[in-house]
Design a protein around this motif. Structure first.
Motif, PDB file in Angstrom:
ATOM      1  N   TRP A  22      21.183  48.107  90.685  1.00  0.00           N
ATOM      2  CA  TRP A  22      20.836  46.563  90.351  1.00  0.00           C
ATOM      3  C   TRP A  22      20.851  46.243  89.591  1.00  0.00           C
ATOM      4  O   TRP A  22      20.315  44.719  89.433  1.00  0.00           O
ATOM      5  N   LEU A  23      22.351  45.651  90.102  1.00  0.00           N
ATOM      6  CA  LEU A  23      23.148  44.205  90.167  1.00  0.00           C
ATOM      7  C   LEU A  23      22.104  43.315  90.797  1.00  0.00           C
ATOM      8  O   LEU A  23      21.532  41.756  89.786  1.00  0.00           O
ATOM      9  N   ALA A  24      21.806  43.988  92.313  1.00  0.00           N
ATOM     10  CA  ALA A  24      21.633  42.234  93.178  1.00  0.00           C
ATOM     11  C   ALA A  24      20.076  42.380  92.167  1.00  0.00           C
ATOM     12  O   ALA A  24      19.891  40.704  92.156  1.00  0.00           O
ATOM     13  N   PRO A  25      19.435  43.143  91.727  1.00  0.00           N
ATOM     14  CA  PRO A  25      17.919  42.445  91.112  1.00  0.00           C
ATOM     15  C   PRO A  25      18.254  41.687  90.327  1.00  0.00           C
ATOM     16  O   PRO A  25      17.234  40.314  90.129  1.00  0.00           O
ATOM     17  N   LYS A  26      19.130  42.490  89.066  1.00  0.00           N
ATOM     18  CA  LYS A  26      19.192  41.958  87.941  1.00  0.00           C
ATOM     19  C   LYS A  26      19.766  40.391  88.276  1.00  0.00           C
ATOM     20  O   LYS A  26      18.681  39.177  87.662  1.00  0.00           O
ATOM     21  N   ARG A  27      20.891  40.060  88.860  1.00  0.00           N
ATOM     22  CA  ARG A  27      21.042  38.226  88.947  1.00  0.00           C
ATOM     23  C   ARG A  27      20.167  38.018  89.781  1.00  0.00           C
ATOM     24  O   ARG A  27      19.459  36.760  88.807  1.00  0.00           O
ATOM     25  N   GLU A  28      19.627  37.918  90.599  1.00  0.00           N
ATOM     26  CA  GLU A  28      17.954  37.665  90.762  1.00  0.00           C
ATOM     27  C   GLU A  28      17.161  37.034  89.975  1.00  0.00           C
ATOM     28  O   GLU A  28      16.563  35.774  89.863  1.00  0.00           O
TER      29      GLU A  28
END
Length: 287
Positions: free
Chosen positions: A38-44
């Motif tokens: 989740w962290l990658a799409p959250k940061r995006e």
């Protein structure tokens, strides 16, 4: 298929009461098995739609203090971010919201990194006091807001409170400022697909008071699992059925559960009456 970490329906239907309970400080930002995904799409999302997921007004000291506490638990921030709160939020799957007590004694939402709203938008709620935040909840204004305000006033630094909300949704989206797309998808879904396509959406919330500024740090973690994983035993099936069917009518309307009643009933029937070896299923029982 993993076992869901939270099964709040085992405690009965969702209610109006705050339902906050103290937890050990070391259990505050629990490791999330889905964090890496989740962290990658959250940061995006934080970068591409910043105006939708971040807001702050006159809360620099509060954001710095909140970020210091979060990063002490996670380790140093990664990447370049405009504010300390965003830097901290980028390190955890939880959203971070800061409530500040104003001169009138009202707790207001003054800063937030909110990437997983459950059918509300930051633009609509930002800057509002508790009464404005909880106005749509049955009994929420002024009753719920007054009770929560008393809890906030009396909260001691070092004490962490936790509660869980829950519902179901078709699909595993986290960024859901509106329920309309999910309800449309549910309307089109076939009952035969309900058990496979419905998901249990749990909103884990925590609250702690910041010792220096006196602000409140409110965290929101959305955990989504296939409903079938939550209905893994007969006890869980019956507990979920009792919680879903036993909810107060006003809460049922507030949560918009009418859009999912048909599918939840089909999913429960599928668990109670699994496919036979010949490939047929038992007929649904009347409720």
């Amino acid at each position: 298929m993993r076992t869901p970490p939270y099964l709040p329906f085992l405690d009965g239907p969702p209610g109006i009461a705050p339902g906050l309970k103290p937890i050990a400080p070391e259990a505050w930002l629990l490791p999330d098995t889905e964090a890496a995904a989740w962290l990658a799409p959250k940061r995006e999302l934080m970068r591409s739609r910043r105006s939708d997921v971040f807001a702050a007004h006159e809360a620099d000291a509060e954001m710095t203090e909140a970020a210091t506490i979060v990063l002490a638990a996670t380790g140093p921030a990664v990447g370049e971010w405009s504010t300390p709160l965003e830097a901290a939020s980028a390190m955890v799957s939880d959203d971070l919201c800061i409530m500040v007590r104003d001169a009138e004694g009202l707790w207001r939402l003054k800063a937030a990194s909110l990437c997983t709203p459950t059918y509300w938008s930051l633009a609509e709620k930002f800057g509002k006091p508790l009464g404005g935040l909880h106005a749509p909840v049955p009994g929420g204004d002024p009753g719920l807001a007054a009770r929560i305000s008393r809890i906030f006033d009396g909260l001691r630094p070092g004490l962490v409170l936790e509660r869980c909300n829950w519902s179901v949704q078709p699909g595993d989206e986290r960024f859901t400022p509106s329920s309309a797309p999910l309800k449309a998808r549910a309307h089109a879904m076939q009952e035969a697909d309900a058990l496979d396509q419905l998901h249990l959406r749990v909103e884990r919330q925590t609250i702690r008071k910041l010792p220096q500024t006196g602000a409140l740090l409110f965290t929101i973690r959305i955990v989504i699992d296939p409903l079938s994983a939550g209905l893994s035993t007969p006890r869980h099936v019956e507990a979920f059925a009792a919680a879903w069917q036993g909810v107060d009518p006003a809460m049922h309307r507030y949560k918009g559960w009418a859009a999912y009643d048909r599918l939840v009933g089909a999913a429960l029937d599928a668990r109670r009456n699994p496919v036979t070896s010949e490939g047929s299923t038992n007929t649904r029982q009347d409720k």
